[in-house]
Design a protein around this motif. Sequence first.
Motif, mmCIF file in Angstrom:
data_model
loop_
_atom_site.group_PDB
_atom_site.id
_atom_site.type_symbol
_atom_site.label_atom_id
_atom_site.label_comp_id
_atom_site.label_asym_id
_atom_site.label_seq_id
_atom_site.Cartn_x
_atom_site.Cartn_y
_atom_site.Cartn_z
ATOM 1 N N HIS A 39 -3.951 13.001 -2.165
ATOM 2 C CA HIS A 39 -2.965 11.937 -2.339
ATOM 3 C C HIS A 39 -1.605 12.475 -1.911
ATOM 4 O O HIS A 39 -1.117 13.472 -2.447
ATOM 5 C CB HIS A 39 -2.920 11.472 -3.799
ATOM 6 C CG HIS A 39 -3.936 10.415 -4.126
ATOM 7 N ND1 HIS A 39 -5.277 10.658 -4.117
ATOM 8 C CD2 HIS A 39 -3.794 9.088 -4.453
ATOM 9 C CE1 HIS A 39 -5.936 9.539 -4.441
ATOM 10 N NE2 HIS A 39 -5.052 8.569 -4.643
ATOM 11 N N GLU A 49 3.631 6.977 -8.910
ATOM 12 C CA GLU A 49 2.187 6.842 -8.743
ATOM 13 C C GLU A 49 1.856 5.571 -7.964
ATOM 14 O O GLU A 49 0.952 5.571 -7.121
ATOM 15 C CB GLU A 49 1.505 6.783 -10.117
ATOM 16 C CG GLU A 49 1.301 8.142 -10.759
ATOM 17 C CD GLU A 49 0.269 8.990 -10.033
ATOM 18 O OE1 GLU A 49 -0.835 8.513 -9.765
ATOM 19 O OE2 GLU A 49 0.583 10.159 -9.721
ATOM 20 N N HIS A 88 -1.374 4.072 0.724
ATOM 21 C CA HIS A 88 -1.590 3.761 -0.692
ATOM 22 C C HIS A 88 -1.062 2.352 -0.961
ATOM 23 O O HIS A 88 -0.696 1.623 -0.028
ATOM 24 C CB HIS A 88 -0.936 4.836 -1.582
ATOM 25 C CG HIS A 88 -1.550 4.927 -2.943
ATOM 26 N ND1 HIS A 88 -0.921 4.476 -4.070
ATOM 27 C CD2 HIS A 88 -2.766 5.379 -3.350
ATOM 28 C CE1 HIS A 88 -1.724 4.668 -5.117
ATOM 29 N NE2 HIS A 88 -2.856 5.213 -4.709
ATOM 30 N N HIS A 89 -1.023 1.958 -2.251
ATOM 31 C CA HIS A 89 -0.628 0.573 -2.571
ATOM 32 C C HIS A 89 0.778 0.214 -2.075
ATOM 33 O O HIS A 89 1.091 -0.963 -1.895
ATOM 34 C CB HIS A 89 -0.686 0.332 -4.086
ATOM 35 C CG HIS A 89 -1.967 0.743 -4.746
ATOM 36 N ND1 HIS A 89 -3.195 0.640 -4.134
ATOM 37 C CD2 HIS A 89 -2.206 1.270 -5.983
ATOM 38 C CE1 HIS A 89 -4.127 1.082 -4.965
ATOM 39 N NE2 HIS A 89 -3.556 1.480 -6.085
ATOM 40 N N TYR A 134 -9.030 6.784 2.845
ATOM 41 C CA TYR A 134 -8.674 5.818 1.795
ATOM 42 C C TYR A 134 -7.562 4.969 2.397
ATOM 43 O O TYR A 134 -6.535 5.502 2.826
ATOM 44 C CB TYR A 134 -8.166 6.595 0.587
ATOM 45 C CG TYR A 134 -7.454 5.793 -0.498
ATOM 46 C CD1 TYR A 134 -7.989 5.688 -1.785
ATOM 47 C CD2 TYR A 134 -6.213 5.193 -0.268
ATOM 48 C CE1 TYR A 134 -7.327 4.992 -2.788
ATOM 49 C CE2 TYR A 134 -5.550 4.494 -1.261
ATOM 50 C CZ TYR A 134 -6.116 4.399 -2.515
ATOM 51 O OH TYR A 134 -5.455 3.716 -3.514
ATOM 52 N N TRP A 172 -12.959 4.427 1.678
ATOM 53 C CA TRP A 172 -12.611 3.956 0.336
ATOM 54 C C TRP A 172 -11.892 2.627 0.367
ATOM 55 O O TRP A 172 -10.788 2.518 0.908
ATOM 56 C CB TRP A 172 -11.688 4.987 -0.329
ATOM 57 C CG TRP A 172 -12.291 5.690 -1.490
ATOM 58 C CD1 TRP A 172 -13.326 6.576 -1.452
ATOM 59 C CD2 TRP A 172 -11.878 5.599 -2.865
ATOM 60 N NE1 TRP A 172 -13.578 7.045 -2.716
ATOM 61 C CE2 TRP A 172 -12.701 6.463 -3.600
ATOM 62 C CE3 TRP A 172 -10.894 4.876 -3.531
ATOM 63 C CZ2 TRP A 172 -12.578 6.624 -4.972
ATOM 64 C CZ3 TRP A 172 -10.771 5.042 -4.901
ATOM 65 C CH2 TRP A 172 -11.607 5.905 -5.611
ATOM 66 N N ASP A 174 -10.180 0.776 -2.263
ATOM 67 C CA ASP A 174 -9.741 0.895 -3.661
ATOM 68 C C ASP A 174 -9.744 -0.463 -4.351
ATOM 69 O O ASP A 174 -9.381 -1.476 -3.763
ATOM 70 C CB ASP A 174 -8.339 1.494 -3.691
ATOM 71 C CG ASP A 174 -7.949 1.971 -5.080
ATOM 72 O OD1 ASP A 174 -7.310 3.008 -5.165
ATOM 73 O OD2 ASP A 174 -8.282 1.290 -6.069
ATOM 74 N N ALA A 176 -7.885 -1.316 -7.077
ATOM 75 C CA ALA A 176 -6.670 -1.702 -7.823
ATOM 76 C C ALA A 176 -5.944 -2.859 -7.143
ATOM 77 O O ALA A 176 -5.714 -2.843 -5.938
ATOM 78 C CB ALA A 176 -5.742 -0.502 -7.960
ATOM 79 N N GLU A 230 -11.479 7.420 -14.667
ATOM 80 C CA GLU A 230 -10.845 8.427 -13.802
ATOM 81 C C GLU A 230 -10.595 9.710 -14.591
ATOM 82 O O GLU A 230 -9.711 10.484 -14.274
ATOM 83 C CB GLU A 230 -9.547 7.856 -13.213
ATOM 84 C CG GLU A 230 -9.827 6.727 -12.220
ATOM 85 C CD GLU A 230 -8.579 6.072 -11.645
ATOM 86 O OE1 GLU A 230 -7.491 6.235 -12.234
ATOM 87 O OE2 GLU A 230 -8.696 5.393 -10.613
ATOM 88 N N TRP A 278 -2.266 11.298 -9.659
ATOM 89 C CA TRP A 278 -2.911 11.410 -8.338
ATOM 90 C C TRP A 278 -1.938 11.998 -7.324
ATOM 91 O O TRP A 278 -2.325 12.717 -6.418
ATOM 92 C CB TRP A 278 -3.384 10.043 -7.852
ATOM 93 C CG TRP A 278 -4.477 9.491 -8.710
ATOM 94 C CD1 TRP A 278 -4.347 8.572 -9.717
ATOM 95 C CD2 TRP A 278 -5.865 9.829 -8.657
ATOM 96 N NE1 TRP A 278 -5.579 8.335 -10.294
ATOM 97 C CE2 TRP A 278 -6.521 9.080 -9.660
ATOM 98 C CE3 TRP A 278 -6.622 10.696 -7.868
ATOM 99 C CZ2 TRP A 278 -7.900 9.167 -9.882
ATOM 100 C CZ3 TRP A 278 -7.987 10.789 -8.083
ATOM 101 C CH2 TRP A 278 -8.608 10.024 -9.083
HETATM 102 C C1 FUL Z 1 -6.854 3.973 -8.108
HETATM 103 C C2 FUL Z 1 -5.417 3.909 -7.607
HETATM 104 O O1 FUL Z 1 -4.702 2.878 -8.242
HETATM 105 C C3 FUL Z 1 -4.816 5.265 -7.896
HETATM 106 O O2 FUL Z 1 -3.461 5.313 -7.568
HETATM 107 C C4 FUL Z 1 -5.605 6.306 -7.113
HETATM 108 O O3 FUL Z 1 -5.420 6.117 -5.734
HETATM 109 C C5 FUL Z 1 -7.082 6.219 -7.477
HETATM 110 C C6 FUL Z 1 -7.951 7.143 -6.675
HETATM 111 O O4 FUL Z 1 -7.565 4.915 -7.325
HETATM 112 O O5 FUL Z 1 -7.470 2.765 -8.117
#
Ligand code: FUL
Length: 472
Positions: A39, A49, A88-89, A134, A172, A174, A176, A230, A278
């Motif tokens: 990350h 984060e 990332h997000h 990811y 990946w 994700d 979230a 997690e 992360w």
């Molecule tokens: C989650 C993310 O929201 C975290 O920030 C991180 O990347 C993790 C691996 O997955 O869903």
Amino acid sequence: MFVGFLILASCVHQPEPSYPIPTVQQLDWQQLETYAFIHFGLNTFNDMEWGYGNSHSYTFNPTSIDCEQWVKTLKNSGMKGVIFTAKHHDGFCLWPTETTDYSIKNTYYKDGQGDLVRELSEACKKHGLKFGIYVSPWDRHQAEYGYQGYVDIYHKQIEELTSNYGELFEFWFDGANGGTGWYGGADEMRSIVAEKYYDYEKARNIVWSHSPNAAIFGGTVPTLRWVGNEKGFADATQWCMYKTDFKSLNDEKALVRGFKDGEAWLPSEVDVSIRPGWFYHESENGQVKTVEQLMDLYFNSVGHNANLLLNFPVNLDGKIPAIDSANAVNWYQQMQKDFSNNVLKDSKVTASNTRSSRFSPKYVLDDEYTHYWATEDAVSRAELVFEFAQPTAFNRLMLQEYVPLGQNVEAFYLDYYFNGKWLPIEVDEPTTTIGYKRLIRFQTVKADKLRIRFKCFKGTLCINQVGAFNVP
Ligand code: FUL
């Protein structure tokens, strides 16, 4: 007649699979056992984060990035591959994408000429690590997020990432989806229905059109499942089988153990960070997991029939910090030592039932993956006994079912024979499932014999490997 019988016995066909069973790709993936997450991104430089999507791209300013240092550290920690947070997000892209200006192009890094996905994928190739991506579906920067325009951008990003950097071993999606975000200045809450909005099937097809063997995490068409937490553990009872409806795929209580009667082969992946967060935070420098904690993670993931995806945050310099690296490397060295001597290797192994000489119990002690001990079809209980030439001490056990034919064992019992009597080996977790791999720790026993009694609920018992080790 005797000769005829022998010929017949040695030819007895292999057991019927008990479905579902893994695809070749899924089995290859399970055999990786441990691999890493990295990350890194704008969050690193803003001590966050979950960036909101409005941190300025020029705040991304690593002084001495060294992807080879990452890869060498990971290799020395026993990692077989690395999955990189290309986005990332917060929506910030670490490769020079055509889909947005919110990327590494608009940073001081290499005067906007850098491409970290390229640098890392090349370091992986050079040092023999597998590479994965990811890319967050949720994007808190994009004005179009929540509308079709963003879905097209997201698919284009997947296309760029899967077509330009070589073969990927895992991708990946994700799960979230927090809702609020900057969204091009709208600064509001946006809700989507994930299983419809992202068109995950199309996304998966893009990945597979370039890397047909890539394992898929998340979305609606995964080839593996999230373990439901997690924190770094899979339940001791751990089925590779699971259900494929979206609700089950997000059911944290069910994910941690799977379903004995699940219709699909969807083994668990345990994702956990070597630090609390992360991303890198200076304030967490004193909370890097120790060798002992990493060992616990290993027994609770790989030892519970799941893969371990261990995250390494990269710091503001662009390096894996020294303490993280030292702990991970020491852990791997410890593990290599602990599992170097299988004390069963010289024992005499016998079984209560054997299908034929082709499926002899001796095969649980050879290193050939396709060799295994199997019973006859109708047998629902069977045992293996290992007899030592002299009393032998051990405190770790490793068991593997031959999962290419399915996962069957639902209970097993461990006993040792010493001073003329059988005694149970006390284990502080349920000795239920085995699957691809099961590892068990217990107080040291000194034994003349070890006995493993298996109970299987369906299919035919097929045991691939057994090891016992003595860790000082
Ligand atoms: C989650 C993310 O929201 C975290 O920030 C991180 O990347 C993790 C691996 O997955 O869903």
